[in-house]
Design a protein around this motif. Structure first.
Motif, PDB file in Angstrom:
ATOM      1  N   LYS A  51       0.828  -1.218   0.000  1.00 30.40           N
ATOM      2  CA  LYS A  51       0.000   0.000   0.000  1.00 30.40           C
ATOM      3  C   LYS A  51       0.859   1.264   0.000  1.00 30.40           C
ATOM      4  CE  LYS A  51      -3.499  -2.720   2.345  1.00 30.40           C
ATOM      5  NZ  LYS A  51      -3.961  -3.319   1.101  1.00 30.40           N
ATOM      6  N   GLU A  52       2.172   1.071   0.148  1.00 26.40           N
ATOM      7  CA  GLU A  52       3.109   2.207   0.199  1.00 26.40           C
ATOM      8  C   GLU A  52       3.865   2.409  -1.105  1.00 26.40           C
ATOM      9  OE1 GLU A  52       2.995   3.887   3.003  1.00 26.40           O
ATOM     10  OE2 GLU A  52       1.656   2.356   3.837  1.00 26.40           O
ATOM     11  N   ILE A  53       3.642   1.513  -2.075  1.00 25.01           N
ATOM     12  CA  ILE A  53       4.425   1.571  -3.323  1.00 25.01           C
ATOM     13  C   ILE A  53       3.512   1.487  -4.551  1.00 25.01           C
ATOM     14  CG2 ILE A  53       6.469   0.504  -2.285  1.00 25.01           C
ATOM     15  CD1 ILE A  53       5.557  -2.132  -3.749  1.00 25.01           C
ATOM     16  N   LYS A  54       4.121   1.739  -5.699  1.00 27.23           N
ATOM     17  CA  LYS A  54       3.426   1.472  -6.962  1.00 27.23           C
ATOM     18  C   LYS A  54       4.035   0.222  -7.580  1.00 27.23           C
ATOM     19  CE  LYS A  54       1.451   5.879  -7.935  1.00 27.23           C
ATOM     20  NZ  LYS A  54       0.265   6.182  -8.676  1.00 27.23           N
ATOM     21  N   GLN A  55       3.179  -0.595  -8.193  1.00 25.27           N
ATOM     22  CA  GLN A  55       3.652  -1.804  -8.878  1.00 25.27           C
ATOM     23  C   GLN A  55       3.121  -1.804 -10.308  1.00 25.27           C
ATOM     24  OE1 GLN A  55       3.851  -5.485  -6.313  1.00 25.27           O
ATOM     25  NE2 GLN A  55       2.312  -4.360  -5.124  1.00 25.27           N
ATOM     26  N   THR A  56       3.774  -2.597 -11.130  1.00 29.39           N
ATOM     27  CA  THR A  56       3.357  -2.686 -12.537  1.00 29.39           C
ATOM     28  C   THR A  56       2.245  -3.706 -12.699  1.00 29.39           C
ATOM     29  OG1 THR A  56       5.598  -2.136 -13.255  1.00 29.39           O
ATOM     30  CG2 THR A  56       4.170  -3.204 -14.880  1.00 29.39           C
ATOM     31  N   LEU A  57       1.203  -3.295 -13.408  1.00 30.34           N
ATOM     32  CA  LEU A  57       0.186  -4.236 -13.888  1.00 30.34           C
ATOM     33  C   LEU A  57       0.219  -4.203 -15.408  1.00 30.34           C
ATOM     34  CD1 LEU A  57      -2.910  -3.403 -11.635  1.00 30.34           C
ATOM     35  CD2 LEU A  57      -1.197  -5.202 -11.290  1.00 30.34           C
ATOM     36  N   VAL A  58      -0.011  -5.347 -16.027  1.00 30.88           N
ATOM     37  CA  VAL A  58      -0.062  -5.410 -17.493  1.00 30.88           C
ATOM     38  C   VAL A  58      -1.462  -5.876 -17.902  1.00 30.88           C
ATOM     39  CG1 VAL A  58       0.928  -6.398 -19.585  1.00 30.88           C
ATOM     40  CG2 VAL A  58       2.417  -5.823 -17.654  1.00 30.88           C
ATOM     41  N   ILE A  59      -2.085  -5.066 -18.744  1.00 27.59           N
ATOM     42  CA  ILE A  59      -3.492  -5.283 -19.073  1.00 27.59           C
ATOM     43  C   ILE A  59      -3.674  -5.646 -20.537  1.00 27.59           C
ATOM     44  CG2 ILE A  59      -5.715  -4.059 -19.260  1.00 27.59           C
ATOM     45  CD1 ILE A  59      -4.844  -2.625 -16.647  1.00 27.59           C
ATOM     46  N   ASP A  60      -4.455  -6.704 -20.748  1.00 25.49           N
ATOM     47  CA  ASP A  60      -4.919  -7.070 -22.091  1.00 25.49           C
ATOM     48  C   ASP A  60      -6.434  -6.916 -22.084  1.00 25.49           C
ATOM     49  OD1 ASP A  60      -2.348  -7.845 -22.911  1.00 25.49           O
ATOM     50  OD2 ASP A  60      -2.669  -9.910 -22.257  1.00 25.49           O
ATOM     51  N   LEU A  61      -6.948  -6.180 -23.048  1.00 27.19           N
ATOM     52  CA  LEU A  61      -8.392  -5.934 -23.100  1.00 27.19           C
ATOM     53  C   LEU A  61      -8.886  -6.178 -24.520  1.00 27.19           C
ATOM     54  CD1 LEU A  61     -11.044  -4.738 -21.854  1.00 27.19           C
ATOM     55  CD2 LEU A  61     -10.190  -2.480 -22.541  1.00 27.19           C
ATOM     56  N   THR A  62      -9.927  -7.003 -24.640  1.00 26.87           N
ATOM     57  CA  THR A  62     -10.592  -7.218 -25.927  1.00 26.87           C
ATOM     58  C   THR A  62     -12.055  -6.819 -25.770  1.00 26.87           C
ATOM     59  OG1 THR A  62      -9.114  -9.071 -26.405  1.00 26.87           O
ATOM     60  CG2 THR A  62     -11.106  -8.917 -27.730  1.00 26.87           C
TER      61      THR A  62
END
Ligand SMILES: Nc1nc2c(c(=O)[nH]1)N=C([C@H](O)[C@@H](O)CO)CN2
Length: 118
Positions: A22-33
């Protein structure tokens, strides 16, 4: 049904179950169709008649940073609902990966489908 898609959209956001997350930012990778009748836009070469993948990519990043949640399941469900209602999308498939979460996996995550595919 025709599709408009966004693949491998990388965003930075605060997400996770553990207090340190909750104290950091993390990478998310999104695929959307997204299901859409793309012939509507092709008829007169009009961006306004299709799903603008550039605009939607920005909205996804904004949305993910609005209210931090613990689980990617929660983010996926809320984001799917937002996109379906905001853009009148009949059906979508949304995959959210969290590549940094499990050190010996390439990525982990969830994939959901919502709406009706005709
Ligand atoms: N199915 C899920 N499992 C886990 C999640 C999640 O969002 N969905 N999250 C975590 C932690 O936040 C993890 O990413 C920290 O490494 C654990 N399992």
């Amino acid at each position: 049904m025709d599709k408009v898609f966004i693949q491998g959209l990388s965003i930075q956001t605060t997400i996770g179950f553990y207090p340190w997350e909750k104290e950091i930012k993390q990478t998310l990778v999104i695929d959307l169709t997204m299901g859409w009748n793309t012939a509507l836009a092709a008829e007169n070469d009009e961006l306004a008649k299709t799903l603008d993948y550039a605009e939607i990519s920005e909205k996804i990043a904004e949305y993910a940073n609005k209210t931090p949640v613990d689980l990617i399941e929660t983010l996926a469900e809320r984001m799917a609902h937002y996109l379906l209602t905001q853009y009148n999308i009949p059906w979508l498939k949304l995959k959210i990966g969290k590549p940094g979460a499990v050190h010996n996996a390439v990525t982990v995550g969830v994939e959901i489908e919502r709406g009706q595919q005709s």
